[in-house]
Enzyme design. Structure first.
Site, PDB file in Angstrom:
ATOM      1  N   SER A 170       7.731 -49.232 -13.640  1.00 25.70           N
ATOM      2  CA  SER A 170       8.341 -47.936 -12.876  1.00 25.70           C
ATOM      3  C   SER A 170       7.372 -48.409 -11.044  1.00 25.70           C
ATOM      4  CB  SER A 170       7.826 -46.892 -13.458  1.00 25.70           C
ATOM      5  OG  SER A 170       7.678 -45.210 -12.460  1.00 25.70           O
ATOM      6  N   LYS A 203       2.767 -48.053 -17.975  1.00 25.47           N
ATOM      7  CA  LYS A 203       3.087 -49.337 -17.277  1.00 25.47           C
ATOM      8  C   LYS A 203       2.466 -50.073 -16.544  1.00 25.47           C
ATOM      9  CE  LYS A 203       7.287 -47.635 -18.305  1.00 25.47           C
ATOM     10  NZ  LYS A 203       7.808 -47.954 -19.251  1.00 25.47           N
ATOM     11  N   TYR A 234       1.291 -41.772 -18.238  1.00 24.26           N
ATOM     12  CA  TYR A 234       2.454 -42.338 -18.955  1.00 24.26           C
ATOM     13  C   TYR A 234       2.963 -44.014 -17.585  1.00 24.26           C
ATOM     14  CZ  TYR A 234       7.159 -44.079 -16.988  1.00 24.26           C
ATOM     15  OH  TYR A 234       7.905 -44.517 -17.435  1.00 24.26           O
TER      16      TYR A 234
HETATM   17  P1  NAD Z   1      14.900 -43.141 -22.623  1.00 27.72           P
HETATM   18  O1  NAD Z   1      14.332 -42.138 -23.284  1.00 27.72           O
HETATM   19  O2  NAD Z   1      16.822 -42.420 -22.428  1.00 27.72           O
HETATM   20  O3  NAD Z   1      15.038 -44.301 -23.392  1.00 27.72           O
HETATM   21  C1  NAD Z   1      13.907 -45.097 -23.821  1.00 27.72           C
HETATM   22  C2  NAD Z   1      14.191 -44.992 -25.370  1.00 27.72           C
HETATM   23  O4  NAD Z   1      13.682 -45.956 -26.575  1.00 27.72           O
HETATM   24  C3  NAD Z   1      14.344 -43.923 -25.724  1.00 27.72           C
HETATM   25  O5  NAD Z   1      16.437 -43.707 -26.535  1.00 27.72           O
HETATM   26  C4  NAD Z   1      13.831 -43.795 -27.272  1.00 27.72           C
HETATM   27  O6  NAD Z   1      14.359 -42.879 -28.201  1.00 27.72           O
HETATM   28  C5  NAD Z   1      13.267 -45.264 -27.775  1.00 27.72           C
HETATM   29  N1  NAD Z   1      11.686 -45.086 -28.001  1.00 27.72           N
HETATM   30  C6  NAD Z   1      10.549 -45.066 -27.539  1.00 27.72           C
HETATM   31  N2  NAD Z   1      10.091 -45.122 -28.929  1.00 27.72           N
HETATM   32  C7  NAD Z   1      10.117 -46.485 -29.321  1.00 27.72           C
HETATM   33  C8  NAD Z   1       9.612 -46.392 -30.404  1.00 27.72           C
HETATM   34  N3  NAD Z   1       8.530 -46.652 -30.727  1.00 27.72           N
HETATM   35  N4  NAD Z   1      10.704 -47.269 -30.970  1.00 27.72           N
HETATM   36  C9  NAD Z   1      11.906 -47.474 -30.924  1.00 27.72           C
HETATM   37  N5  NAD Z   1      13.041 -46.659 -29.652  1.00 27.72           N
HETATM   38  C10 NAD Z   1      11.933 -46.127 -29.136  1.00 27.72           C
HETATM   39  O7  NAD Z   1      14.337 -43.168 -20.922  1.00 27.72           O
HETATM   40  P2  NAD Z   1      14.804 -44.718 -20.214  1.00 27.72           P
HETATM   41  O8  NAD Z   1      15.479 -43.192 -19.281  1.00 27.72           O
HETATM   42  O9  NAD Z   1      16.153 -44.992 -20.979  1.00 27.72           O
HETATM   43  O10 NAD Z   1      14.136 -45.005 -19.567  1.00 27.72           O
HETATM   44  C11 NAD Z   1      14.415 -46.458 -20.302  1.00 27.72           C
HETATM   45  C12 NAD Z   1      12.566 -47.186 -19.650  1.00 27.72           C
HETATM   46  O11 NAD Z   1      12.605 -47.325 -18.315  1.00 27.72           O
HETATM   47  C13 NAD Z   1      11.524 -46.485 -20.698  1.00 27.72           C
HETATM   48  O12 NAD Z   1      10.748 -47.355 -20.524  1.00 27.72           O
HETATM   49  C14 NAD Z   1      10.928 -46.133 -19.047  1.00 27.72           C
HETATM   50  O13 NAD Z   1       9.767 -45.748 -18.952  1.00 27.72           O
HETATM   51  C15 NAD Z   1      11.327 -46.725 -18.205  1.00 27.72           C
HETATM   52  N6  NAD Z   1      11.446 -45.979 -17.003  1.00 27.72           N
HETATM   53  C16 NAD Z   1      12.647 -44.769 -16.592  1.00 27.72           C
HETATM   54  C17 NAD Z   1      12.821 -44.162 -15.710  1.00 27.72           C
HETATM   55  C18 NAD Z   1      13.718 -42.762 -15.467  1.00 27.72           C
HETATM   56  O14 NAD Z   1      13.150 -42.272 -14.791  1.00 27.72           O
HETATM   57  N7  NAD Z   1      14.543 -42.629 -16.069  1.00 27.72           N
HETATM   58  C19 NAD Z   1      11.894 -44.995 -14.076  1.00 27.72           C
HETATM   59  C20 NAD Z   1      11.107 -45.545 -14.556  1.00 27.72           C
HETATM   60  C21 NAD Z   1      11.487 -46.635 -15.387  1.00 27.72           C
HETATM   61  C1  WQD Z   2      11.873 -35.857  -7.605  1.00 29.79           C
HETATM   62  C2  WQD Z   2      11.965 -34.904  -6.501  1.00 29.79           C
HETATM   63  C3  WQD Z   2       9.773 -33.701  -6.540  1.00 29.79           C
HETATM   64  C4  WQD Z   2      12.139 -31.768 -10.322  1.00 29.79           C
HETATM   65  C5  WQD Z   2       9.245 -39.355 -12.351  1.00 29.79           C
HETATM   66  C6  WQD Z   2       8.324 -39.666 -12.448  1.00 29.79           C
HETATM   67  C7  WQD Z   2       8.371 -41.790 -12.108  1.00 29.79           C
HETATM   68  C8  WQD Z   2       9.849 -42.158 -12.811  1.00 29.79           C
HETATM   69  C9  WQD Z   2      10.778 -41.624 -12.118  1.00 29.79           C
HETATM   70  C10 WQD Z   2       9.705 -43.101 -14.611  1.00 29.79           C
HETATM   71  C11 WQD Z   2      10.614 -35.079  -5.400  1.00 29.79           C
HETATM   72  C12 WQD Z   2      11.648 -32.536  -6.477  1.00 29.79           C
HETATM   73  C13 WQD Z   2      12.105 -31.934  -9.150  1.00 29.79           C
HETATM   74  C14 WQD Z   2      13.050 -30.441  -9.939  1.00 29.79           C
HETATM   75  C15 WQD Z   2      11.560 -30.342  -7.390  1.00 29.79           C
HETATM   76  N1  WQD Z   2       9.671 -41.892 -14.140  1.00 29.79           N
HETATM   77  N2  WQD Z   2      11.388 -31.909  -7.490  1.00 29.79           N
HETATM   78  N3  WQD Z   2      12.434 -30.139  -8.108  1.00 29.79           N
HETATM   79  O1  WQD Z   2       8.482 -37.082  -9.382  1.00 29.79           O
HETATM   80  O2  WQD Z   2      10.241 -38.973  -8.120  1.00 29.79           O
HETATM   81  O3  WQD Z   2       8.994 -40.240 -10.296  1.00 29.79           O
HETATM   82  O4  WQD Z   2      10.313 -40.245 -12.046  1.00 29.79           O
HETATM   83  O5  WQD Z   2       8.558 -44.075 -15.142  1.00 29.79           O
HETATM   84  O6  WQD Z   2       7.308 -42.112 -13.016  1.00 29.79           O
HETATM   85  O7  WQD Z   2       6.969 -39.667 -11.972  1.00 29.79           O
HETATM   86  O8  WQD Z   2      11.222 -38.107  -9.631  1.00 29.79           O
HETATM   87  O9  WQD Z   2      13.139 -37.040 -10.457  1.00 29.79           O
HETATM   88  O10 WQD Z   2      10.734 -35.474 -11.220  1.00 29.79           O
HETATM   89  O11 WQD Z   2      11.553 -35.834  -8.469  1.00 29.79           O
HETATM   90  O12 WQD Z   2      11.861 -29.652  -6.211  1.00 29.79           O
HETATM   91  O13 WQD Z   2      12.995 -29.479 -10.682  1.00 29.79           O
HETATM   92  O14 WQD Z   2      12.572 -33.968  -6.120  1.00 29.79           O
HETATM   93  O15 WQD Z   2       9.163 -32.795  -6.392  1.00 29.79           O
HETATM   94  O16 WQD Z   2      10.128 -34.276  -4.487  1.00 29.79           O
HETATM   95  P1  WQD Z   2       9.454 -38.731  -9.325  1.00 29.79           P
HETATM   96  P2  WQD Z   2      11.871 -36.432  -9.902  1.00 29.79           P
END
Ligand code: NAD
Ligand code: WQD
Length: 336
Positions: free
Chosen positions: A124, A152, A148
């Protein structure tokens, strides 16, 4: 041979499964459904015409992971599984460290037992902490603002050490920026439990009437319109980035890191405006205080992924808004 998608029933995993199946790559999904539903499988099948294997398993359970590798010829792993809610990670840090670190270590150790070497990791942009954008992969990591983010960072460090010690390993770290949107079919998309933490699912839930109004977290940042700026990336572009990363892993060893973003920053107000214009729905909002830990502007320099992987994000902010709304509208209560 198959690619194992851990957390494959989740938001990004399910879209990546679709991209891979459509590219003719066989996938096996493993998930414990802590944040997803097995119902996604029928949706993946409806889009692709293929019903992949979906195994219910906790990736921290070594015997369960071994059983997957025994039953399937796994050539590579994309490790999506993990807990991802920032606020929850502050309240439940041990659960986050245990689940995210343990699942990654267990999968890596079992891969070694079975002589498997290709590992793509869902990292991330949060690992960059508070640094000026645009962020390049060579920027220092650490300084995360929540557990969190530290999981990562720590898993990235574990993977770098493992690759340094085992020259046959092929590790790709993908640093996602802000994934949003849904598959254009409207069959799969983001379906968070409880109150959404992230901007786009909050907007779509306001638009569909599940929530009254959006709170914009601060309009006094040092950005063009005062609201926070982020690099939103369409989840289907992100999914395609995983195909490029896998191809890279097949032909390189070591550990390489790539930003997956568009390189374009969009503000909260721009997102609300675009969503309203593209979909013809109003998103009422109020201005609230800044959210703790938020940064003014975070966006990628995506040049490395373009140069080395030949991958670039193609879909616009309007596409993201249209597809997110299409999924929400067709599935007002997610997969239930
Ligand atoms: P998500 O929660 O939809 O998907 C993660 C999946 O992992 C879920 O289906 C959950 O049930 C499963 N899971 C968690 N722990 C587990 C375990 N111990 N065993 C088996 N399954 C397990 O989230 P996502 O948005 O699809 O994210 C996928 C990956 O990408 C995550 O690692 C997340 O941290 C990373 N990521 C997401 C974002 C975002 O904003 N969505 C941003 C950066 C990184
Ligand atoms: C985006 C913008 C908020 C909600 C998070 C995690 C990051 C990554 C992605 C996993 C910001 C604003 C949001 C609301 C708002 N996840 N906002 N009202 O914070 O960039 O990142 O998700 O790795 O680790 O921290 O994403 O979608 O929460 O916010 O004004 O109700 O929207 O302040 O500027 P963020 P976000």
């Amino acid at each position: 041979m198959s690619i194992l998608l851990t957390g494959g029933a989740g938001y990004i995993g399910s879209h990546t499964a679709v991209s891979m199946l459509q590219a003719g790559i066989d996938v096996v999904l493993a998930d414990n459904f802590v944040n997803s539903s097995p119902k996604v499988l029928a949706r993946i099948e409806a889009i692709t015409g293929v019903r992949p294997t979906l195994i219910e398993a906790d990736l921290c359970d070594r015997e369960a992971v071994r059983a997957i590798f025994r039953a399937h010829e796994i050539s590579g792993v994309v490790h999506f599984a993990g807990l991802k809610a920032v606020g929850e990670s502050v309240a439940q840090p041990l659960r986050y460290y245990r689940n995210n670190l343990d699942s990654a270590l267990t999968v890596l150790e079992v891969m070694r037992e079975f002589g498997r070497t290709q590992f793509v990791f869902s990292s991330s942009a949060t690992v960059y902490g508070d640094q000026p954008a645009p962020l390049t992969e060579s920027a220092q990591t650490g300084g995360c603002s929540n557990p969190y983010g530290w999981t990562k960072f720590m898993i990235e460090e574990i993977l770098k050490s493992a690759a340094a010690a085992g020259p046959q390993l092929s590790v790709v770290l993908l640093r996602y920026f802000n994934p949003v949107g849904a598959h254009e079919s409207g069959l799969i998309g983001e379906n968070p439990n409880g109150t959404p933490n992230n901007l786009m699912p909050y907007i779509t839930q306001v638009a569909v009437g599940r929530r009254e109004k959006l709170t914009v977290f601060g309009d006094d940042y040092d950005t063009p319109d005062g609201s926070g700026v982020r690099d939103y990336i369409h989840v289907c572009d992100l999914a395609e980035g995983h195909l490029a990363a896998l191809r890279y892993a097949e032909s390189h060893t070591g550990c390489e890191v790539f930003n997956l973003g568009t390189g374009r920053g969009s503000s909260v107000f721009e997102m609300v405006r675009t969503f309203g214009e593209v979909n013809g729905v109003d998103v009422p909002y109020v201005i609230g205080p800044r959210r703790a830990g938020d940064l003014a502007a975070v966006y990628a320099d995506p040049a490395k992924a373009q140069q080395v992987l030949g991958w670039t994000a193609k879909r616009s902010l309007a596409d993201m808004c249209r597809d997110a709304w299409n999924f929400q509208r067709r599935n007002p209560n997610g997969y239930e």
